[in-house]
Design an enzyme around this catalytic site. Structure first.
Site, PDB file in Angstrom:
ATOM      1  N   ASN A   1       0.879  -1.170   0.000  1.00  0.00           N
ATOM      2  CA  ASN A   1       0.000   0.000   0.000  1.00  0.00           C
ATOM      3  C   ASN A   1       0.917   1.220   0.000  1.00  0.00           C
ATOM      4  OD1 ASN A   1      -1.830   2.017   0.417  1.00  0.00           O
ATOM      5  ND2 ASN A   1      -2.747   1.132   2.268  1.00  0.00           N
TER       6      ASN A   1
ATOM      7  N   ARG B   1      -2.581  -2.141  -3.458  1.00  0.00           N
ATOM      8  CA  ARG B   1      -3.851  -1.489  -3.139  1.00  0.00           C
ATOM      9  C   ARG B   1      -3.962  -0.182  -3.930  1.00  0.00           C
ATOM     10  NH1 ARG B   1      -5.511   2.674   1.265  1.00  0.00           N
ATOM     11  NH2 ARG B   1      -7.756   2.528   1.052  1.00  0.00           N
TER      12      ARG B   1
ATOM     13  N   HIS C   1     -13.356   2.017   0.281  1.00  0.00           N
ATOM     14  CA  HIS C   1     -13.302   0.903   1.257  1.00  0.00           C
ATOM     15  C   HIS C   1     -13.969  -0.363   0.703  1.00  0.00           C
ATOM     16  CE1 HIS C   1     -13.332   4.031   4.782  1.00  0.00           C
ATOM     17  NE2 HIS C   1     -12.086   3.747   4.440  1.00  0.00           N
TER      18      HIS C   1
ATOM     19  N   ARG D   1     -13.057  14.509   8.427  1.00  0.00           N
ATOM     20  CA  ARG D   1     -13.873  14.889   7.261  1.00  0.00           C
ATOM     21  C   ARG D   1     -15.309  15.202   7.672  1.00  0.00           C
ATOM     22  NH1 ARG D   1     -12.091   9.696   4.279  1.00  0.00           N
ATOM     23  NH2 ARG D   1      -9.957  10.217   3.675  1.00  0.00           N
TER      24      ARG D   1
ATOM     25  N   GLU E   1      -7.901  -6.037   5.186  1.00  0.00           N
ATOM     26  CA  GLU E   1      -7.795  -5.625   3.788  1.00  0.00           C
ATOM     27  C   GLU E   1      -6.596  -6.270   3.095  1.00  0.00           C
ATOM     28  OE1 GLU E   1      -8.658  -1.501   5.209  1.00  0.00           O
ATOM     29  OE2 GLU E   1      -9.498  -1.276   3.210  1.00  0.00           O
TER      30      GLU E   1
END
Ligand code: ADP
Length: 398
Positions: free
Chosen positions: A9, A90, A179, A238, A386
């Site tokens: 990643n 990823r 996601h 956020r 993940e």
């Protein structure tokens, strides 16, 4: 020999990696390179109980990746003997081009590059990782696994904004979700666990970034993130859902530039913007601090907003699903924050949802049911993974 996948990643100033056994799900080794491009970078490499930490200048991703390979050979497992059959990358944004994993060819690489304007913070950094890893490990197949792929199956009514169709088409404006690797992994694991394919599921991936999805019979029918990960739930920093006219208002009244508003919405809002803290543990700390009632009250309101947003999505997704069998909580907050799970469940009590208070507060780390046997909706905690999901997806292409 065991087959393994090296999952990478690559971020703008970091490279996270994990050597995964896709069959058992074990992380054989993992690590992170950070502060790439700064005067002094760091690397942490973990192999079993052996932890190596180093500080050294890491001017770019190529040096970072070379250091990772060096650490594997120095601290184990030696890569040439580790049975690596694929490198899984990823990728945050796959746009309309990818509805599943893709073997990285020059053409696939170019498509990921073409999508950079849709994910300006992420895709360019992923490309650096891909380029360097392909150069250093040319004989191993590289597979790109996209965060948006699962949600390419969204029905048009969920993926389309009510924005002028010509403009939307010209600039590829639609809801891509994010996601997706986690939502797909968790929803499938839950179906396996319960031995049913015909489930009406809500999956809550609540980390620093947070999203919720509605999954019916294994297919996503809606999700809270949109063109970018800004839409939907309130997050660590956020805003989540907000009237887009706030942008016009701030531009006109505060004279803020688009970049300033982008930064404000993505980095200085959410929990951080309301309480000064991004981490939920710190926010609960503020709520528990009777010595500072003003901060305490503000933090409580922030938490109420957080829970209320979750509640709204459960309500609307239950209606979209035409009922609800299971809510699954995953990621940092979903797996660890029992208070959030409890407050949401209590708000859902009028609909027959019952949480088992004791089980909910117990230690998590493995999949577990936290509702009572007579609850109308099953409440589950299922740790996401993940890296394992990426490793397994990569294998499907070999
Ligand atoms: P991301 O991958 O988006 O960075 P994670 O899924 O790792 O996020 O989640 C990180 C967040 O999880 C932290 O910011 C914190 O709010 C929350 N978290 C982690 N551990 C706990 C805990 N024990 N209790 C409450 N919240 C926690």
């Amino acid at each position: 020999m065991t087959q393994t996948v090296l999952v990478i990643n690559s971020g703008s100033s970091s490279i996270k990696y994990q050597l995964v056994d896709p069959e058992t799900g074990d992380a054989i080794a993992k690590g992170i390179v950070e502060r790439i491009g700064e005067a002094l970078g760091t690397i942490k490499h973990v192999h079993g109980a052996d932890v190596t930490e180093e500080e050294l200048p890491i001017p770019d991703h190529e040096v970072g990746m070379r250091e990772v390979l060096r650490l594997f050979d120095a601290k184990g497992p030696v890569l040439s003997e580790a049975g690596i059959v694929a490198v899984g990358h990823r990728i945050v944004q796959g746009g309309k081009y990818f509805d599943g994993p893709a073997l990285v060819t020059d053409e696939v690489r170019d498509l990921i590059e073409r999508l950079c304007p849709m994910a300006p913070l992420h895709n360019p950094a992923h490309l650096k990782g891909i380029d360097v890893a392909r150069e250093l490990m040319p004989d191993i197949p590289h597979v790109a696994v996209f965060d948006t792929a699962f949600f390419q199956q969204l029905p048009e009514k969920a993926s389309t904004y009510a924005l002028n169709a010509e403009v939307a088409e010209k600039y590829a404006v639609r809801r891509y979700g994010a996601h997706g690797t986690s939502h797909q992994f968790v929803s499938r694991e839950v179906a396996k666990l319960l031995g049913r394919d015909d489930l009406k599921q809500i999956v809550m991936h609540l980390g620093n970034g947070a999203s919720v999805s509605a999954v019916k019979d294994g297919k996503p029918i809606d999700t809270s993130m949109g063109l970018t990960p800004l839409e939907g739930l309130m997050m660590g920093s956020r805003t989540g859902d907000i009237d887009p006219a706030v942008v016009f208002h701030l531009a006109r009244q505060a004279g803020m530039s688009i970049d300033e508003i982008d930064h404000l919405f993505n980095k200085e809002s959410g929990m951080k913007g309301l309480t000064g803290e991004t981490d939920m543990r710190s926010v609960w700390g503020l709520i528990g601090n009777d010595e500072d009632p003003e901060t305490q009250a503000k933090a409580r309101v922030a938490m109420d907003i957080y829970i209320n947003r979750l509640l709204k999505y459960v309500g609307s997704y239950t209606a979209e699903l035409g009922g609800l069998d299971v809510i699954t909580f995953t990621a940092g907050i979903g797996e660890n924050d029992w208070r959030v799970r409890r407050e949401l469940a209590e708000a859902l009590e009028p609909f027959g949802v019952k949480i088992d208070v004791e089980k909910n507060e117990g230690r998590i780390g493995e999949p577990r049911v936290v509702s009572t046997p007579d609850s109308k909706v099953l409440l589950l905690v299922y740790p996401t993974n993940e890296e394992l999901a990426i490793a397994r997806q990569a294998l499907t292409l070999l």
